[in-house]
Write a protein that holds these residues in place. Structure first.
Motif, PDB file in Angstrom:
ATOM      1  N   PRO A 201     105.865 -10.096 117.467  1.00 14.04           N
ATOM      2  CA  PRO A 201     106.736  -9.514 118.487  1.00 14.04           C
ATOM      3  C   PRO A 201     107.078  -8.061 118.179  1.00 14.04           C
ATOM      4  CG  PRO A 201     107.565 -11.637 117.730  1.00 14.04           C
ATOM      5  CD  PRO A 201     106.491 -11.226 116.778  1.00 14.04           C
ATOM      6  N   THR A 202     107.312  -7.287 119.225  1.00 15.36           N
ATOM      7  CA  THR A 202     107.825  -5.937 119.046  1.00 15.36           C
ATOM      8  C   THR A 202     109.273  -6.014 118.573  1.00 15.36           C
ATOM      9  OG1 THR A 202     108.675  -5.777 121.306  1.00 15.36           O
ATOM     10  CG2 THR A 202     106.369  -5.101 120.931  1.00 15.36           C
ATOM     11  N   LEU A 203     109.788  -4.912 118.042  1.00 17.51           N
ATOM     12  CA  LEU A 203     111.181  -4.906 117.591  1.00 17.51           C
ATOM     13  C   LEU A 203     112.128  -5.148 118.758  1.00 17.51           C
ATOM     14  CD1 LEU A 203     113.240  -4.528 115.340  1.00 17.51           C
ATOM     15  CD2 LEU A 203     113.115  -2.048 115.713  1.00 17.51           C
ATOM     16  N   ASP A 204     111.837  -4.585 119.924  1.00 20.71           N
ATOM     17  CA  ASP A 204     112.696  -4.828 121.092  1.00 20.71           C
ATOM     18  C   ASP A 204     112.725  -6.312 121.444  1.00 20.71           C
ATOM     19  OD1 ASP A 204     113.403  -2.188 121.340  1.00 20.71           O
ATOM     20  OD2 ASP A 204     111.981  -1.744 122.949  1.00 20.71           O
ATOM     21  N   THR A 205     111.576  -6.967 121.359  1.00 22.00           N
ATOM     22  CA  THR A 205     111.525  -8.404 121.637  1.00 22.00           C
ATOM     23  C   THR A 205     112.324  -9.186 120.602  1.00 22.00           C
ATOM     24  OG1 THR A 205     109.371  -8.236 122.725  1.00 22.00           O
ATOM     25  CG2 THR A 205     109.980 -10.393 121.863  1.00 22.00           C
ATOM     26  N   LEU A 206     112.187  -8.821 119.341  1.00 26.73           N
ATOM     27  CA  LEU A 206     112.942  -9.502 118.291  1.00 26.73           C
ATOM     28  C   LEU A 206     114.448  -9.351 118.509  1.00 26.73           C
ATOM     29  CD1 LEU A 206     110.717  -8.490 115.248  1.00 26.73           C
ATOM     30  CD2 LEU A 206     111.001 -10.811 116.161  1.00 26.73           C
TER      31      LEU A 206
ATOM     32  N   ARG B 165      94.675  -5.149 108.029  1.00 33.64           N
ATOM     33  CA  ARG B 165      94.089  -3.975 108.676  1.00 33.64           C
ATOM     34  C   ARG B 165      93.648  -4.243 110.116  1.00 33.64           C
ATOM     35  NH1 ARG B 165      88.541  -3.896 104.962  1.00 33.64           N
ATOM     36  NH2 ARG B 165      87.564  -5.741 105.909  1.00 33.64           N
ATOM     37  N   GLU B 166      93.330  -5.489 110.464  1.00 37.60           N
ATOM     38  CA  GLU B 166      92.920  -5.813 111.825  1.00 37.60           C
ATOM     39  C   GLU B 166      94.070  -6.366 112.652  1.00 37.60           C
ATOM     40  OE1 GLU B 166      89.582  -8.423 111.660  1.00 37.60           O
ATOM     41  OE2 GLU B 166      88.392  -7.069 110.417  1.00 37.60           O
ATOM     42  N   ASP B 167      95.271  -6.309 112.101  1.00 35.04           N
ATOM     43  CA  ASP B 167      96.433  -6.866 112.776  1.00 35.04           C
ATOM     44  C   ASP B 167      97.433  -5.744 113.054  1.00 35.04           C
ATOM     45  OD1 ASP B 167      98.267  -8.914 113.709  1.00 35.04           O
ATOM     46  OD2 ASP B 167      97.187 -10.279 112.376  1.00 35.04           O
ATOM     47  N   THR B 168      98.601  -6.110 113.540  1.00 33.87           N
ATOM     48  CA  THR B 168      99.676  -5.143 113.794  1.00 33.87           C
ATOM     49  C   THR B 168     100.928  -5.662 113.102  1.00 33.87           C
ATOM     50  OG1 THR B 168      99.978  -6.295 115.911  1.00 33.87           O
ATOM     51  CG2 THR B 168      98.818  -4.193 115.965  1.00 33.87           C
ATOM     52  N   PRO B 169     101.009  -5.459 111.789  1.00 33.46           N
ATOM     53  CA  PRO B 169     102.059  -6.123 111.012  1.00 33.46           C
ATOM     54  C   PRO B 169     103.446  -5.530 111.242  1.00 33.46           C
ATOM     55  CG  PRO B 169     100.799  -4.630 109.630  1.00 33.46           C
ATOM     56  CD  PRO B 169     100.104  -4.664 110.943  1.00 33.46           C
ATOM     57  N   LEU B 170     104.440  -6.323 110.876  1.00 38.58           N
ATOM     58  CA  LEU B 170     105.812  -5.841 110.845  1.00 38.58           C
ATOM     59  C   LEU B 170     105.968  -4.850 109.703  1.00 38.58           C
ATOM     60  CD1 LEU B 170     107.469  -9.333 111.285  1.00 38.58           C
ATOM     61  CD2 LEU B 170     107.528  -7.494 112.983  1.00 38.58           C
TER      62      LEU B 170
ATOM     63  N   ALA C 147      96.961 -11.089 117.213  1.00 43.32           N
ATOM     64  CA  ALA C 147      95.653 -11.757 117.212  1.00 43.32           C
ATOM     65  C   ALA C 147      94.973 -11.702 118.566  1.00 43.32           C
ATOM     66  CB  ALA C 147      95.823 -13.210 116.787  1.00 43.32           C
ATOM     67  N   ALA C 148      95.404 -10.779 119.415  1.00 36.30           N
ATOM     68  CA  ALA C 148      94.850 -10.719 120.771  1.00 36.30           C
ATOM     69  C   ALA C 148      93.336 -10.560 120.751  1.00 36.30           C
ATOM     70  CB  ALA C 148      95.490  -9.565 121.546  1.00 36.30           C
ATOM     71  N   VAL C 149      92.815  -9.787 119.803  1.00 38.83           N
ATOM     72  CA  VAL C 149      91.367  -9.577 119.760  1.00 38.83           C
ATOM     73  C   VAL C 149      90.639 -10.894 119.496  1.00 38.83           C
ATOM     74  CG1 VAL C 149      91.350  -8.971 117.289  1.00 38.83           C
ATOM     75  CG2 VAL C 149      89.533  -8.147 118.792  1.00 38.83           C
TER      76      VAL C 149
END
Length: 603
Positions: free
Chosen positions: A141-146, A179-184, A583-585
């Motif tokens: 989740p994005t920070l706004d979503t959290l 590296r293939e993700d969008t980590p917190l 994990a959208a990809v």
């Protein structure tokens, strides 16, 4: 059901207190933090009564809304009194003042500026009322979503929150894993921790530290720490990810490695708890540690690893938590678990039995009862299952002395269910953790319809629940079918799918959408955007049901492929409104592989 959670003692009075433009919200003998609660109340009064009330601190006057901390009350008790002369919230602690305010906010949501007289006295059944969100196996989740999650949890008196992390934090030296993700990031977690603290939500770190470490242990950097040799050479699949990748306990570097990750991650949180998970160690003793397991026994290896991590945290003054299913399956091992650890005792069936919770209680374990929101591997949650599961687990927990509830929201196979569709399941947990006596499915849903979605006829959740249970072709089978090329395995998977149900199931989806469309006219305007997510989920259910028919008759594959790609494009637009790419990809590869199969062009 007037409130959610429903208070334990409610007495209706006579008369009405009428809010006016100059009615003050006054803080009396409160902590400075109570200013936020006063602002929350003012925001709800503005939204539901159209009045913008002034805030004040000091000696209250007649005709005001007063928020007061009262040392004569137990710390977990609050009272709410509404009379024609004024409104008073009293709490035995700062947190209890907040709980009284959230109850008052619900009264405002029901009645606007004219508040019927009422007396409420209340305290929770379970001291710890938690929510557990998977942030590793699909959505980050994005920070706004959290923060939006935190606001929701606060409104319904949930005071503990854990984010399930395997690799989706920006660990130093582990770039190959994320590296293939969008980590917190560290800043995001620290900002969220601060935001939660202000709302009396304890943000507890949770990190896989034994099993379920696919992303880390499949890297070339860490492959030698994996139980299975050549793990880094295995091509990715959701099927493989879910079933493998346990730490190699025979490697002398393993313990220092995992302690290092725990130490790095723990530093970001103010909580003095830590969940090490340690569940589903499927590969233990089957690879590099086989000789050690043959000598000492697999269960001995498991307990030794868990015990050392528990003691590591206890020595630092941190209360460790771990998934305790191994304990009730092997009760003889509990004697080796150090005092002070908390077992997280999960069970997800609608009619979940009490045996596991009773067994841990008889061992003397400190435990949480852990039901679920029932969204995993679904486009739409199993609504009534979640209600029944939370009701049962909370009742078992209270009966056998559990100290908390942790309502789980897993993301297996790419976390395809839109986050806000899980909200009713979250609220079932909130309702029963606070008051395990609870109410019927219909009563709770009426309360959710009004208090969360603003439907004054209380019908929204009827349509929502009616949309549940029509996924003939479940997502986990969809994934497993496309990830295998073995025709025998594909036939085996489809043998479990009753394609004859498709026409009736799809008709039921259409009927539920009609109910929801009518309810949307009555919903609070701020909540109507949920209809977009519901529409996309409903289209997906019907589309995949039709694809199940294609597997049987191979008709209209090209048309289905085009519809699938267009639908998935809309789904991804929706994904990005609340989540990072995550994990959208990987989900995209599943969808494109299906589109190719539908066109008869599998590679």
């Amino acid at each position: 059901m007037l409130f959610l959670p429903m208070p334990h003692a409610v007495r209706m009075g006579e008369g009405v207190f009428a809010l006016r433009h100059d009615t003050r919200i006054t803080l009396a003998d409160t902590e400075p933090s109570a200013l936020l609660y006063a602002q929350m109340l003012r925001d709800d009064i503005r939204a539901f009564a159209g009045l913008d009330l002034p805030l004040s601190r000091g000696v209250p006057q007649k005709g005001e809304v007063v928020l007061r901390m009262d040392g004569a009350l137990a710390a977990d008790v609050y009272t709410l009194t509404v009379t024609p002369e004024g409104v008073t919230v009293r709490g035995g602690s700062d947190e209890s003042v907040l709980h009284g305010v959230t109850t008052l906010c619900q009264w405002v949501r029901r009645h606007g500026a004219r508040l019927p007289a009422i007396e409420v006295e209340d305290k929770p059944d379970l001291a710890r009322r938690g929510y557990y969100l998977d942030c590793s196996r699909g959505r980050v989740p994005t920070l706004d979503t959290l923060k939006r999650y935190a606001d929701l949890l606060c409104r319904y008196k949930i005071n503990e929150w854990q984010l399930y992390v395997e690799h989706t934090y920006l660990f130093k030296g582990l770039s190959e894993a994320w590296r293939e993700d969008t980590p917190l990031t560290a800043e995001e977690i620290m900002e969220l921790d601060r935001y939660c603290q202000q709302r009396h939500i304890e943000l507890v770190p949770s990190l896989s530290s034994f099993g379920h470490m696919y992303q880390i242990l499949s890297t070339k950097t860490c492959a030698d720490l994996c139980e299975l040799p050549d793990s880094e050479k295995q091509p990715f699949s959701y099927t493989y990810w879910g079933e493998h990748h346990t730490l190699n306990v025979s490697n002398p570097r393993t313990m220092d490695f995992i302690k290092g990750l725990i130490t790095e991650y723990m530093a970001l949180f103010t909580s003095r708890k830590f969940n090490i998970c340690c569940d589903e160690t499927y590969d233990l003793g089957k690879g590099r540690s086989k000789a050690l397991a043959d000598e000492k026994g697999t269960q001995t290896l498991y307990v030794a690893h868990v015990r050392e991590l528990l003691n590591f945290l206890l020595d630092k003054g941190v209360t460790p938590m771990f998934w305790g299913d191994i304990m009730w399956r092997h009760p003889e091992t509990y004697k080796d678990i150090p005092q002070g650890a908390i077992c997280l005792n999960w069970g997800y069936l609608p009619d979940q039995r009490e045996d596991e919770i009773r067994a841990l209680a008889e061992m003397g374990a400190t435990q949480y009862a852990c039901p679920g929101v029932c969204t995993w591997n679904k486009w739409f949650p199993m609504v009534e299952d979640s209600y029944k599961n939370n009701r049962a687990m909370c009742a078992h927990g209270r009966k056998y002395g559990a100290i908390g509830l942790l309502n789980t929201d897993w993301g297996d196979y790419g976390h395809v269910c839109h986050p806000w569709l899980a909200v009713p399941g979250i609220l079932y947990g909130a309702a029963f953790a606070w008051n395990a006596d609870g109410a019927s499915f219909e009563e709770v849903n009426q309360a959710i319809s009004l208090l969360e979605y603003g439907d004054r006829e209380g019908k929204f959740m009827e349509g929502f629940a009616a949309l549940s249970g029509h996924e003939v072709f479940g997502w986990h089978r969809i994934v497993r079918w496309i990830e295998t090329r073995d025709e025998a395995r594909r036939r085996e998977l489809m043998a479990e799918v009753d394609v004859s149900r498709v026409p009736k199931a799809n008709a039921a989806v259409d009927a539920a959408l009609e109910q929801l469309a009518a309810a949307a006219l009555r919903m609070d305007a701020s909540q109507r955007s949920l209809m977009h997510a519901i529409s996309i989920a409903a289209h997906g259910i019907k589309l995949w049901n039709r694809i199940a028919q294609w597997v049987t008759d191979r008709k209209d594959g090209d048309l289905l492929a085009s519809e699938l790609e267009a639908w998935y494009h809309d789904s991804m637009d929706l994904w990005r409104t609340v989540s990072k790419e995550g994990a959208a990809v990987r989900n995209t590869k599943i969808i494109t592989a299906w589109a190719d199969a539908l066109r008869g062009r599998e590679n």
